[in-house]
Design an enzyme around this catalytic site. Structure first.
Site, PDB file in Angstrom:
ATOM      1  N   ASN A   1      -0.902  -8.941 -10.708  1.00  0.00           N
ATOM      2  CA  ASN A   1      -2.037  -8.040 -10.451  1.00  0.00           C
ATOM      3  C   ASN A   1      -1.808  -6.679 -11.115  1.00  0.00           C
ATOM      4  O   ASN A   1      -0.693  -6.177 -11.145  1.00  0.00           O
ATOM      5  CB  ASN A   1      -2.180  -7.884  -8.921  1.00  0.00           C
ATOM      6  CG  ASN A   1      -3.104  -6.746  -8.515  1.00  0.00           C
ATOM      7  OD1 ASN A   1      -2.684  -5.801  -7.839  1.00  0.00           O
ATOM      8  ND2 ASN A   1      -4.351  -6.818  -8.911  1.00  0.00           N
TER       9      ASN A   1
ATOM     10  N   ASP B   1      -4.666  -3.931 -13.530  1.00  0.00           N
ATOM     11  CA  ASP B   1      -5.345  -3.513 -14.771  1.00  0.00           C
ATOM     12  C   ASP B   1      -6.034  -4.633 -15.546  1.00  0.00           C
ATOM     13  O   ASP B   1      -6.323  -4.447 -16.731  1.00  0.00           O
ATOM     14  CB  ASP B   1      -4.380  -2.808 -15.739  1.00  0.00           C
ATOM     15  CG  ASP B   1      -3.674  -1.616 -15.131  1.00  0.00           C
ATOM     16  OD1 ASP B   1      -4.201  -1.077 -14.139  1.00  0.00           O
ATOM     17  OD2 ASP B   1      -2.617  -1.225 -15.651  1.00  0.00           O
TER      18      ASP B   1
ATOM     19  N   CYS C   1       0.843  -1.201   0.000  1.00  0.00           N
ATOM     20  CA  CYS C   1       0.000   0.000   0.000  1.00  0.00           C
ATOM     21  C   CYS C   1       0.879   1.251   0.000  1.00  0.00           C
ATOM     22  O   CYS C   1       1.782   1.394   0.827  1.00  0.00           O
ATOM     23  CB  CYS C   1      -0.923   0.003   1.222  1.00  0.00           C
ATOM     24  SG  CYS C   1      -1.928   1.487   1.293  1.00  0.00           S
TER      25      CYS C   1
HETATM   26  C1  LIG Z   1     -10.171   1.565  -3.441  1.00  0.00           C
HETATM   27  C2  LIG Z   1      -8.982   0.635  -3.376  1.00  0.00           C
HETATM   28  C3  LIG Z   1      -8.627   0.067  -2.167  1.00  0.00           C
HETATM   29  C4  LIG Z   1      -7.536  -0.803  -2.094  1.00  0.00           C
HETATM   30  N1  LIG Z   1      -7.245  -1.422  -0.897  1.00  0.00           N
HETATM   31  C5  LIG Z   1      -6.269  -2.355  -0.857  1.00  0.00           C
HETATM   32  C6  LIG Z   1      -6.030  -3.119   0.326  1.00  0.00           C
HETATM   33  O1  LIG Z   1      -6.724  -3.001   1.341  1.00  0.00           O
HETATM   34  N2  LIG Z   1      -5.007  -4.023   0.289  1.00  0.00           N
HETATM   35  C7  LIG Z   1      -4.225  -4.212  -0.823  1.00  0.00           C
HETATM   36  O2  LIG Z   1      -3.324  -5.052  -0.815  1.00  0.00           O
HETATM   37  N3  LIG Z   1      -4.450  -3.513  -1.943  1.00  0.00           N
HETATM   38  C8  LIG Z   1      -5.452  -2.621  -1.989  1.00  0.00           C
HETATM   39  N4  LIG Z   1      -5.707  -1.966  -3.171  1.00  0.00           N
HETATM   40  C9  LIG Z   1      -4.924  -2.314  -4.382  1.00  0.00           C
HETATM   41  C10 LIG Z   1      -5.622  -3.444  -5.141  1.00  0.00           C
HETATM   42  O3  LIG Z   1      -5.678  -4.635  -4.380  1.00  0.00           O
HETATM   43  C11 LIG Z   1      -4.861  -3.742  -6.440  1.00  0.00           C
HETATM   44  O4  LIG Z   1      -3.552  -4.097  -6.125  1.00  0.00           O
HETATM   45  C12 LIG Z   1      -4.835  -2.525  -7.385  1.00  0.00           C
HETATM   46  O5  LIG Z   1      -6.102  -1.905  -7.452  1.00  0.00           O
HETATM   47  C13 LIG Z   1      -4.409  -2.948  -8.793  1.00  0.00           C
HETATM   48  O6  LIG Z   1      -5.209  -3.979  -9.291  1.00  0.00           O
HETATM   49  P1  LIG Z   1      -6.480  -3.715 -10.272  1.00  0.00           P
HETATM   50  O7  LIG Z   1      -5.978  -2.900 -11.420  1.00  0.00           O
HETATM   51  O8  LIG Z   1      -6.950  -5.072 -10.638  1.00  0.00           O
HETATM   52  O9  LIG Z   1      -7.476  -2.930  -9.454  1.00  0.00           O
HETATM   53  C14 LIG Z   1      -6.777  -1.083  -3.254  1.00  0.00           C
HETATM   54  C15 LIG Z   1      -7.137  -0.489  -4.469  1.00  0.00           C
HETATM   55  C16 LIG Z   1      -8.228   0.342  -4.543  1.00  0.00           C
HETATM   56  C17 LIG Z   1      -8.597   0.940  -5.875  1.00  0.00           C
END
Ligand SMILES: Cc1cc2nc3c(=O)[nH]c(=O)nc-3n(C[C@H](O)[C@H](O)[C@H](O)COP(=O)(O)O)c2cc1C
Length: 310
Positions: A200, A202, A96
């Site tokens: 992970n 997009d 994070c």
């Molecule tokens: C609103 C929001 C909250 C997120 N909270 C977490 C979280 O609690 N723990 C974590 O490891 N990643 C968190 N992420 C990151 C996502 O797990 C992921 O790594 C990131 O969105 C990229 O993947 P995606 O493009 O499939 O969304 C968060 C992302 C978003 C958009």
């Protein structure tokens, strides 16, 4: 090659038990994650205020609890608690990038405090004691891609390492770098072949996930924001594009009703539902105006009334 494991990403304040149940009802992923939960808070007098983040139902299984924090002893105690609660695994957030979170040295800041990162993993593994798997979710590096970080993590006998293909500095501003994820999978083959690698970033369809897993020889694909565009994203053949306005509204109604039944003590405000509105109220005439009206709602009953009346 067998299909990769498809995982619903942890998204704080988004993938709560209610939304996970909605996704489970559409097309379940192979694995669910909780939102991240702070171990130092869980082991403090404020514990009860955080427990709703660890709630889950039988529909969301297997489910892995994602934790973050600073003190190894709190990772130890929390992991013992998670086993009692019936979690299928524990994942440590080391990715994070949010300022308010990392200012105390947690999450992606652990890339710059590697002794502590290792202590945290070891404390968690000691508590898990082989009863549940321990994994880490992280990014490619802090300011730039730093394979020495992934190397260190691969030396820790983790069950799974999930890589979000951006650095901490990049936040979400650039496309996910899948070829760098592939490089880490290559390192895994050399350093610790038993650690599974999940990619992970997009992914907006199951097909795209399958192709990425094949290209980079990954064990799993994690999808987060892709569920906003298609709540059936984990289906082999998603029906979402053919869903009618009525179907979408019906699904939103289900979501709101489940929210109402779940958070009876106002653990989450009705406003927290606003972020989901665009999933269901889009792709038909007048959707924008309806969304604006729904998002002004101050009570759950009023919201339900409005949704039923659309
Ligand atoms: C609103 C929001 C909250 C997120 N909270 C977490 C979280 O609690 N723990 C974590 O490891 N990643 C968190 N992420 C990151 C996502 O797990 C992921 O790594 C990131 O969105 C990229 O993947 P995606 O493009 O499939 O969304 C968060 C992302 C978003 C958009």
């Amino acid at each position: 090659m067998t299909d990769p494991v498809f995982i619903l990403a942890p998204m704080d304040d988004v993938t709560d038990t209610v939304f996970r149940q909605v996704i489970a009802g559409c097309a379940p992923p192979d694995v669910y994650f909780t939102e991240f939960v702070n171990v130092d808070g869980l082991q403090s007098p404020g514990r009860d205020r955080l427990l709703h983040k660890l709630a889950f139902s039988n529909k969301e299984k297997p489910i892995i609890a994602q934790i973050w924090g600073l003190k190894p002893e709190n990772f130890y105690k929390t992991t013992k608690d998670l086993i009692e609660m019936g979690f299928a695994g524990v994942d440590i957030n080391m990715g994070c990038p949010v300022k308010a979170v990392i200012k105390s040295g947690t999450c992606s800041a652990l890339m710059n405090n590697r002794d502590l990162a290792v202590d945290i993993i070891k404390a968690t593994q000691r508590a898990a004691a082989g009863v549940i798997p321990v994994s880490v979710k992280t990014r490619l590096g802090y300011n730039e891609i730093d394979l020495s970080w992934a190397e260190l993590l691969l030396q820790q006998s983790l069950d799974t390492l999930t890589i979000h293909g951006r650095t901490k500095k990049e936040m979400s501003k650039v496309p996910s770098n899948w070829s760098a994820i592939g490089d880490i999978r290559g390192l895994r083959d050399k350093i610790n072949p038993s650690t599974k690698i999940v990619g992970n970033g997009d992914v907006i369809s199951r097909q795209q996930g399958l192709e990425l897993a094949k290209t980079y020889k990954l064990d799993g694909i994690m999808i987060g924001r892709g569920v906003f565009g298609d709540p059936y994203i984990f289906a082999k053949d998603s029906p979402w594009l053919n869903k009618s306005k009525k179907d979408k509204i019906e699904l939103y109604k289900k979501h709101i009703e489940l929210f109402k039944d779940t958070y009876k003590d106002n653990e989450r405000s009705v406003k927290s539902l606003n972020k989901y509105c665009k999933i269901y109220i889009s792709g038909f005439d007048g959707a924008k105006d309806i969304r604006e009206k729904l998002m002004r709602t101050e009570s759950i009953d009023q919201l339900l009334e409005l949704v039923v009346a659309i």
